[in-house]
Design an enzyme around this catalytic site. Structure first.
Site: not given
Ligand code: GTP
Ligand code: SPV
Ligand code: MN
Length: 647
Positions: A112, A261, A270, A290, A312, A314, A337, A431
């Site tokens: 983004r 993307y 979003k 979010h 994002s 996290c 999400d 992704r």
């Molecule tokens: P968006 O789709 O961007 O909104 O992100 P999201 O919040 O869904 O993130 P996602 O769950 O995909 O996590 C992204 C990263 O955080 C990955 O690399 C995971 O491995 C890491 N992660 C998630 N949960 C944990 C946790 O409990 N501990 C640690 N150390 N890392 C974590």
């Molecule tokens: C984020 O960045 O929080 C996402 C991926 O969930 S995107 O759809 O590219 O915004």
């Molecule tokens: Mn997101």
């Protein structure tokens, strides 16, 4: 298994059952149909309700495509799109799996672009708080109505010449739910159409429903053509130098140019569900956030639903698909999400996941960390910017244990890759785009038109220092303050460089559709509308003096949810700390954990750290939001500073 070769046309596609037809032979459903003199190659104009037709007509006049395709969402249509993308080199097949594809973008179009994202209102103050003089505002970008029109006129006229314009009717939320909303995305990217088909309910059933209500969000998207007329990478056209993402809440209008993307181009996500969504939610008295949504059942069979807002990349997808290490617990996934939440007539806050798929971060997803995601994503999935393997599969950082011996890896840029390469095999923001219904722990109520009742809201972020594993707010206003004060380490999901701790209030900083001060006021007002959930703050990412995470995270996060559930049930299992309520020693269930946990380290509140943290928050509030931030939030900050002073 043959090695995957670069030339997609040479690959036998029998296992993919793609019709071997080329673009000119697509279909004749719309043979005699025209819009503004432009041939409709698929679908029929008469299927469009009047206002939808006007939107398409205006877009055709502006973008001048060579043909128009009105999407029905069918299997046949999808196969056609796949064929087009294969011919264009946009995707390559992944024969190791069923109906899976890999897209590789122009390396300049991988995330983004927050700096090029704008909200258009008559007055700047309706979009962003006025920062202190000399301070650059970081709570969104405003554009005037004339600037909005100019940005479109500089980019869109003729931008779809020689391309097909796709008309994508979509519903955010189950079609017909009182909490759902309809949109129409117009795009010149077959990748966007195929992805929208996964991420939203899409096609004919949506158009049919639209005849009954007429109201919809208009979303116009073009991948663009650079001003010198040269598309650098024909398999992934884009115009990174002129990329712009525009929103006009007063007209429920989204206009996006230059990027193919994720959040830049899948406009239901979003742009609609959060930015335009938050402005609709403000008007109608609900919340567009979010947040993931999960259901958790304890060993006694008591089930509760929780939402969680993390910035994002996290951990939302990971928490939404949690595989509990705590015996007897069961987690089910509603969404990973976005949550739309509204009080029902009984004053219960109910949430729907407006999406239909997961657009999840690939790196770090593995059988060890997220076995549920791994069981979801190897059919009907479009991967983007991951690496691929010589046995026709995918690879990314974290999948080391799944890599068969002797298999060769090609990185996301198309170069041979080994563990010794020193560069990531997959882009950090690569992704998977996969249907939510395939998730083995999808909740039985995930498509309930009434939504699911929410008992708790978690806020959280990546905080390597100072912030404990969990704490609970003392009141709704205190919880809203915790959301407003959120900070987190930056990630690859947007264009920020390096790992810096950034303010990310409510995990919404890139997604507010209106002035953040007014957003906080709206959150505070929810207390008058119904029974508000409990609010907590979590941090899985605290590091010890050795630089390693002191909490193992993932499945062990069930232990934190166990405490949340017990607090929701009124159990007296907490102690008061300066920043809120924390589990008293012994109250967090650490039974049979593989790793030795130092409770004191996990929950310590270093005075120096918190003095600094509170000062940073005050500076942020005063310099960015000033008098737009409700006094209640300043009162909460004053109380926090008083409590920290006594540490
Ligand atoms: P968006 O789709 O961007 O909104 O992100 P999201 O919040 O869904 O993130 P996602 O769950 O995909 O996590 C992204 C990263 O955080 C990955 O690399 C995971 O491995 C890491 N992660 C998630 N949960 C944990 C946790 O409990 N501990 C640690 N150390 N890392 C974590
Ligand atoms: C984020 O960045 O929080 C996402 C991926 O969930 S995107 O759809 O590219 O915004
Ligand atoms: Mn997101």
């Amino acid at each position: 298994m043959p090695e995957i070769i670069e030339q997609p046309k040479d690959i036998p596609l029998d296992n993919c059952s793609i019709p071997q037809q080329n673009k000119s032979q697509q279909t004749n459903c719309g043979l005699y149909s025209h819009i503004r003199g432009t041939n409709v190659s698929y679908g029929t104009v008469s299927s469009l309700p009047p206002l939808a037709k006007v939107f398409v007509e205006e877009s055709v006049a502006l973008c001048q495509p060579n043909q128009v395709h009105i999407c029905d969402g069918s299997e046949m249509e999808n196969k056609m799109l796949v064929r087009i993308m294969l011919d264009d080199g946009t995707i390559i097949p992944l024969p190791k799996y069923e109906n899976c594809w890999l897209a590789r973008t122009n390396p300049a179009d991988v995330a983004r672009v927050e700096s090029r994202t704008f909200i258009c209102t008559e007055h700047q103050h309706d979009t962003i708080p006025t920062p202190k003089i000399g301070v650059k505002g970081t709570l969104g970008n405003w554009i005037s109505p004339s600037g909005f029109d100019q940005a479109i006129q500089e980019r869109f006229p003729g931008c779809m010449k020689d391309r097909t314009m796709y008309v994508v009717p979509f519903s955010m939320g189950p079609i017909g739910s009182p909490l759902s909303k309809i949109g129409i995305e117009i795009t010149d990217s077959p990748y966007v159409v195929a992805s929208m088909r996964i991420m939203a309910r899409m096609g004919t059933p949506v158009l049919e429903h639209l005849w009954k209500q007429e109201e919809f969000v208009r979303a116009l998207h073009s991948v663009g053509t650079p001003s010198n007329g040269v598309t650098e990478m024909p398999s992934w056209p884009c115009d990174p130098e002129r990329t712009i993402i525009l929103h006009k809440p007063c007209e429920n209008l989204i206009v996006s140019y230059g990027s193919g993307y994720g959040g830049n181009s899948l406009l239901g996500k979003k742009c609609f569900a959060l930015r335009i969504g938050s402005t609709i939610a403000k008007r109608e008295g609900w919340l567009a956030e979010h947040m993931l949504i999960l259901g958790i059942t304890n060993p006694k069979g008591d089930k509760k639903y929780i939402t969680a807002a993390f910035p994002s990349a996290c951990g939302k997808t990971n928490l939404a698909m949690l595989n509990p290490t705590l015996p007897g617990y069961k987690v089910e996934c509603v969404g990973d999400d976005i949550a739309w939440m509204k009080f029902d007539n009984e004053g219960v806050l109910r949430a729907i996941n407006p999406e239909n798929g997961f657009f999840g971060v690939a790196p770090g997803t593995s059988v060890e960390t997220n076995p549920i995601a791994m069981a979801t994503i190897f059919k009907n999935t479009i991967f983007t910017n991951v690496a691929y393997t010589s046995d026709g599969g995918v690879y990314w950082e974290g999948m080391e244990s799944s890599l068969s011996p002797g298999v060769k890896v090609t990185d996301w840029l198309g170069k041979p890759w080994t563990m010794e390469s020193g560069t990531p095999a997959a882009h950090p923001n690569s992704r998977f785009c996969t249907p939510a219904g395939q998730c083995p722990i999808i909740d039985s109520h995930w498509e309930d038109p009434q939504g699911v009742p929410i008992s708790a809201i978690l806020f959280g972020g990546r905080r390597p220092a100072g912030v404990p594993l969990i704490y609970e707010s003392r009141s709704w206003a205190h919880g809203v303050f915790i959301g407003a004060a959120m900070r987190s380490e930056s990630t690859a999901a947007a264009e920020h460089k390096g790992k810096v701790i950034m303010h990310d209030p409510f995990a919404m900083r890139p997604f507010f559709g209106y002035n953040f001060g007014h957003y906080v006021q709206h959150w505070l007002s929810m207390e008058n509308r119904g029974k508000v959930p409990k609010i907590f703050h979590v941090n899985w990412f605290r590091k010890g003096s050795n630089g390693k995470f002191i909490w193992p995270g993932y499945g062990d996060n069930s232990r934190v949810l166990d405490w949340v559930l017990r607090r929701c049930n009124g159990e007296n299992c907490y102690t008061d700390a300066a920043i809120g309520r924390i589990p008293a020693k012994g109250d967090l269930n650490l039974e049979s954990m593989k790793q030795q946990i130092d409770y004191d380290e996990l929950f310590s509140l270093p005075k120096e750290f918190w003095l600094e943290e509170a000062a940073v928050i005050r500076n942020y509030f005063e310099s960015q939001i000033g008098s737009d931030l409700p006094q209640e939030i300043y009162n909460e900050l004053n109380q926090l500073q008083d409590a920290i002073a006594k540490l």
